[in-house]
Design a protein around this motif. Structure first.
Motif, PDB file in Angstrom:
ATOM      1  N   PHE A  29       0.817  -1.215   0.000  1.00  0.00           N
ATOM      2  CA  PHE A  29       0.000   0.000   0.000  1.00  0.00           C
ATOM      3  C   PHE A  29       0.852   1.268   0.000  1.00  0.00           C
ATOM      4  O   PHE A  29       0.466   2.278  -0.597  1.00  0.00           O
ATOM      5  CB  PHE A  29      -0.942  -0.005   1.209  1.00  0.00           C
ATOM      6  N   LEU A  30       2.000   1.238   0.668  1.00  0.00           N
ATOM      7  CA  LEU A  30       2.855   2.421   0.682  1.00  0.00           C
ATOM      8  C   LEU A  30       3.406   2.722  -0.709  1.00  0.00           C
ATOM      9  O   LEU A  30       3.528   3.894  -1.093  1.00  0.00           O
ATOM     10  CB  LEU A  30       4.005   2.236   1.675  1.00  0.00           C
ATOM     11  N   LEU A  31       3.745   1.690  -1.467  1.00  0.00           N
ATOM     12  CA  LEU A  31       4.184   1.913  -2.845  1.00  0.00           C
ATOM     13  C   LEU A  31       3.062   2.534  -3.673  1.00  0.00           C
ATOM     14  O   LEU A  31       3.319   3.382  -4.536  1.00  0.00           O
ATOM     15  CB  LEU A  31       4.645   0.595  -3.462  1.00  0.00           C
ATOM     16  N   THR A  32       1.823   2.126  -3.414  1.00  0.00           N
ATOM     17  CA  THR A  32       0.678   2.724  -4.109  1.00  0.00           C
ATOM     18  C   THR A  32       0.489   4.177  -3.693  1.00  0.00           C
ATOM     19  O   THR A  32       0.245   5.053  -4.534  1.00  0.00           O
ATOM     20  CB  THR A  32      -0.596   1.918  -3.807  1.00  0.00           C
ATOM     21  N   VAL A  33       0.608   4.442  -2.391  1.00  0.00           N
ATOM     22  CA  VAL A  33       0.469   5.819  -1.892  1.00  0.00           C
ATOM     23  C   VAL A  33       1.570   6.713  -2.464  1.00  0.00           C
ATOM     24  O   VAL A  33       1.322   7.871  -2.837  1.00  0.00           O
ATOM     25  CB  VAL A  33       0.503   5.822  -0.347  1.00  0.00           C
ATOM     26  N   VAL A  69      11.819   0.272  -7.512  1.00  0.00           N
ATOM     27  CA  VAL A  69      11.418  -0.520  -6.346  1.00  0.00           C
ATOM     28  C   VAL A  69      10.122  -1.276  -6.625  1.00  0.00           C
ATOM     29  O   VAL A  69       9.976  -2.448  -6.247  1.00  0.00           O
ATOM     30  CB  VAL A  69      11.263   0.396  -5.117  1.00  0.00           C
ATOM     31  N   VAL A  70       9.181  -0.632  -7.308  1.00  0.00           N
ATOM     32  CA  VAL A  70       7.911  -1.282  -7.641  1.00  0.00           C
ATOM     33  C   VAL A  70       8.150  -2.504  -8.521  1.00  0.00           C
ATOM     34  O   VAL A  70       7.580  -3.581  -8.289  1.00  0.00           O
ATOM     35  CB  VAL A  70       6.966  -0.278  -8.344  1.00  0.00           C
ATOM     36  N   CYS A  71       9.000  -2.359  -9.540  1.00  0.00           N
ATOM     37  CA  CYS A  71       9.292  -3.486 -10.434  1.00  0.00           C
ATOM     38  C   CYS A  71       9.957  -4.643  -9.680  1.00  0.00           C
ATOM     39  O   CYS A  71       9.617  -5.811  -9.910  1.00  0.00           O
ATOM     40  CB  CYS A  71      10.184  -3.023 -11.582  1.00  0.00           C
ATOM     41  N   LEU A  72      10.883  -4.324  -8.778  1.00  0.00           N
ATOM     42  CA  LEU A  72      11.544  -5.368  -7.991  1.00  0.00           C
ATOM     43  C   LEU A  72      10.548  -6.093  -7.091  1.00  0.00           C
ATOM     44  O   LEU A  72      10.499  -7.327  -7.041  1.00  0.00           O
ATOM     45  CB  LEU A  72      12.665  -4.762  -7.148  1.00  0.00           C
ATOM     46  N   VAL A 120      16.306  -9.162  -0.475  1.00  0.00           N
ATOM     47  CA  VAL A 120      17.109  -8.354  -1.391  1.00  0.00           C
ATOM     48  C   VAL A 120      16.459  -7.002  -1.671  1.00  0.00           C
ATOM     49  O   VAL A 120      17.126  -5.962  -1.623  1.00  0.00           O
ATOM     50  CB  VAL A 120      17.363  -9.121  -2.709  1.00  0.00           C
ATOM     51  N   THR A 121      15.151  -6.996  -1.946  1.00  0.00           N
ATOM     52  CA  THR A 121      14.478  -5.732  -2.268  1.00  0.00           C
ATOM     53  C   THR A 121      14.521  -4.733  -1.114  1.00  0.00           C
ATOM     54  O   THR A 121      14.875  -3.566  -1.324  1.00  0.00           O
ATOM     55  CB  THR A 121      13.023  -6.003  -2.696  1.00  0.00           C
ATOM     56  N   PRO A 122      14.194  -5.112   0.140  1.00  0.00           N
ATOM     57  CA  PRO A 122      14.348  -4.151   1.246  1.00  0.00           C
ATOM     58  C   PRO A 122      15.784  -3.677   1.438  1.00  0.00           C
ATOM     59  O   PRO A 122      16.017  -2.553   1.883  1.00  0.00           O
ATOM     60  CB  PRO A 122      13.861  -4.934   2.467  1.00  0.00           C
ATOM     61  N   MET A 123      16.762  -4.540   1.098  1.00  0.00           N
ATOM     62  CA  MET A 123      18.166  -4.146   1.228  1.00  0.00           C
ATOM     63  C   MET A 123      18.550  -3.128   0.157  1.00  0.00           C
ATOM     64  O   MET A 123      19.327  -2.193   0.414  1.00  0.00           O
ATOM     65  CB  MET A 123      19.061  -5.380   1.116  1.00  0.00           C
ATOM     66  N   PRO A 183      17.243   1.413   0.129  1.00  0.00           N
ATOM     67  CA  PRO A 183      18.013   2.607   0.516  1.00  0.00           C
ATOM     68  C   PRO A 183      19.020   3.034  -0.536  1.00  0.00           C
ATOM     69  O   PRO A 183      19.206   4.228  -0.773  1.00  0.00           O
ATOM     70  CB  PRO A 183      18.710   2.177   1.817  1.00  0.00           C
ATOM     71  N   PHE A 184      19.673   2.055  -1.187  1.00  0.00           N
ATOM     72  CA  PHE A 184      20.659   2.390  -2.212  1.00  0.00           C
ATOM     73  C   PHE A 184      19.981   2.991  -3.443  1.00  0.00           C
ATOM     74  O   PHE A 184      20.486   3.937  -4.044  1.00  0.00           O
ATOM     75  CB  PHE A 184      21.450   1.143  -2.610  1.00  0.00           C
ATOM     76  N   ILE A 185      18.828   2.436  -3.812  1.00  0.00           N
ATOM     77  CA  ILE A 185      18.112   2.947  -4.983  1.00  0.00           C
ATOM     78  C   ILE A 185      17.684   4.394  -4.747  1.00  0.00           C
ATOM     79  O   ILE A 185      17.862   5.263  -5.615  1.00  0.00           O
ATOM     80  CB  ILE A 185      16.890   2.059  -5.297  1.00  0.00           C
TER      81      ILE A 185
END
Length: 315
Positions: A99-103, A233-236, A267-270, A273-275
Motif C-alpha cells: 500500500f505504501l508503494l501505491t500511496v 522498487v515497484v518493479c523489484l 534483497v528488495t528491502p536491502m 536505501p541504495f536505490i
C-alpha cells in the motif's frame, strides 16, 4: 525446509543472510535519520519514504533472524504458534509495503499532474490518513489470513517448501476441500494485489501523459527523475512477488520459489536505501550534510566523558 540441507553451504548462507540483514537495517536507518535530521526533506514524499524504510526493516526482521538462528542451531523446525505469528507479521508488513508503494505513486501523480495544488492535496492530515488506512487494511488482511489457517487443525509434522511460513504455502497444506481456500486466495489477491497494482499503473499512465506534454527535454527528465527510484522498487517488489505466487499456484520448482522469496523478502528491502539514495540528489546532499556535522573526535570525547562519569559514580 530452508534453502539447502548441504552442511557445507550453511556457513555461506549464514554469512550472506547476516550481511544482507545488517545492510538492510543500517541502510534503512540511514534513510530515516537523514530525512528526520534535515528540515529540507520534511515533505510528503520523504515522509512516505521514512515509513517505507521502517516497514522494510520490520519486513526483513520477520524472516531473516529466524533463518540465521536456524542455521546456527542446525534446525529448521518452528512451532504452530510461532508459524502463525511469523505469518501474521509477515503479511502485515508485506501489505504495508504494497500500500505504501501505491500511496507513493499517488503522491508522485499529484506532484507532477497537479503541482499548483500539491501542498493543499497532500497536506499533513491526508498523509497521516493514508498511512493509517494502509495500516488498518494490512491488519485486516493479516487477521483474515489467520482466521483461514485457524480453521485447519491438522498442521502437525508438515513441511513448508520455503525458509519461512509463507502464507501461500500454508494455505496449500489444508487437509480439507481446497475450494474455500482457493476462493479466499483469489479474493485477497484481487483486493491486496491487483487493485494496488492497478492504482500504480493508473498513476504512472497519468504521469507519463503529463510528462509527454512538457515541451523541453530538460523538464521531461526532471519530472520523470523523481519517479525513477520508486518505479525501480515497484518493479523489484511486484516482479518477484508475482513470480513467487505464480510458482506456488502452478506447482513449479520449490527451489525456484524459495529463491524468488529471498529476492522480494530480503534483497528488495536491502536495495531500497541504495536505490533512493543513489538516484536522489536531495538524499545524497542531506547525507553529506549530516555526515559533515558528525565530528568523530567530538563523538569519541563524548563517549569517553560518559565512561569517565560512570566510572566515578561506581567508585
Amino acid at each position: 525446509m530452508g534453502l539447502s540441507e548441504d552442511p557445507e553451504l550453511q556457513p555461506f548462507l549464514f554469512g550472506i543472510f547476516l550481511s544482507m540483514y545488517l545492510v538492510t537495517v543500517f541502510g534503512n536507518l540511514a534513510i530515516i535519520l537523514t530525512v528526520t535530521a534535515d528540515s529540507h526533506l520534511h515533505t510528503p514524499m520523504y515522509f512516505f519514504l521514512c515509513i517505507l524504510s521502517l516497514v522494510d526493516m520490520g519486513f526483513t526482521s520477520t524472516t531473516v533472524p529466524k533463518v540465521i538462528v536456524d542455521i546456527l542451531i542446525h534446525s529448521t523446525a518452528i512451532s504452530y504458534a510461532g508459524c502463525l505469528t511469523q505469518m501474521s507479521v509477515f503479511v502485515l508488513f508485506g501489505c504495508m509495503d504494497d500500500f505504501l508503494l501505491t500511496v507513493m505513486a499517488y503522491d508522485r501523480f499529484v506532484a507532477i499532474c497537479h503541482p499548483l495544488h500539491y501542498q493543499i492535496i497532500m497536506n499533513s492530515h491526508r498523509c497521516g490518513f493514508l498511512v493509517l488506512a494502509s495500516l488498518w487494511a494490512s491488519l485486516l488482511d493479516s487477521l483474515l489470513q489467520n482466521l483461514m489457517i485457524l480453521q485447519v487443525i491438522c498442521f502437525t509434522g508438515v513441511e513448508i517448501c520455503n525458509f519461512f511460513c509463507d502464507p501461500s504455502q500454508i494455505l496449500n497444506l489444508t487437509c480439507s476441500d481446497t475450494v474455500i481456500s482457493d476462493i479466499f486466495t483469489y479474493i485477497v489477491s484481487i483486493l491486496y494485489g491487483f487493485l494496488p497494482m492497478s492504482g500504480i499503473l493508473l498513476s504512472y499512465y497519468k504521469i507519463v501523459s503529463s510528462i509527454l506534454r512538457i515541451s523541453s527535454p530538460g523538464g521531461r527528465y526532471k519530472a520523470f527523475s523523481t519517479c525513477g527510484s520508486h518505479l525501480t522498487v515497484v518493479c523489484l517488489f511486484y516482479g518477484t512477488a508475482v513470480g513467487v505466487y505464480l510458482s506456488s499456484t502452478f506447482s513449479l520448482s520449490a527451489g525456484k520459489g524459495a529463491l524468488a522469496s529471498v529476492v522480494y523478502t530480503v534483497v528488495t528491502p536491502m536495495l531500497n536505501p541504495f536505490i533512493y539514495s543513489l538516484r536522489n540528489r536531495d538524499i545524497k546532499k542531506s547525507m553529506k550534510r549530516v555526515l559533515n556535522k558528525l565530528d568523530p573526535f567530538q563523538c569519541l570525547s563524548y563517549a569517553f566523558g560518559l565512561f569517565g562519569k560512570s566510572s566515578n559514580t561506581t567508585d
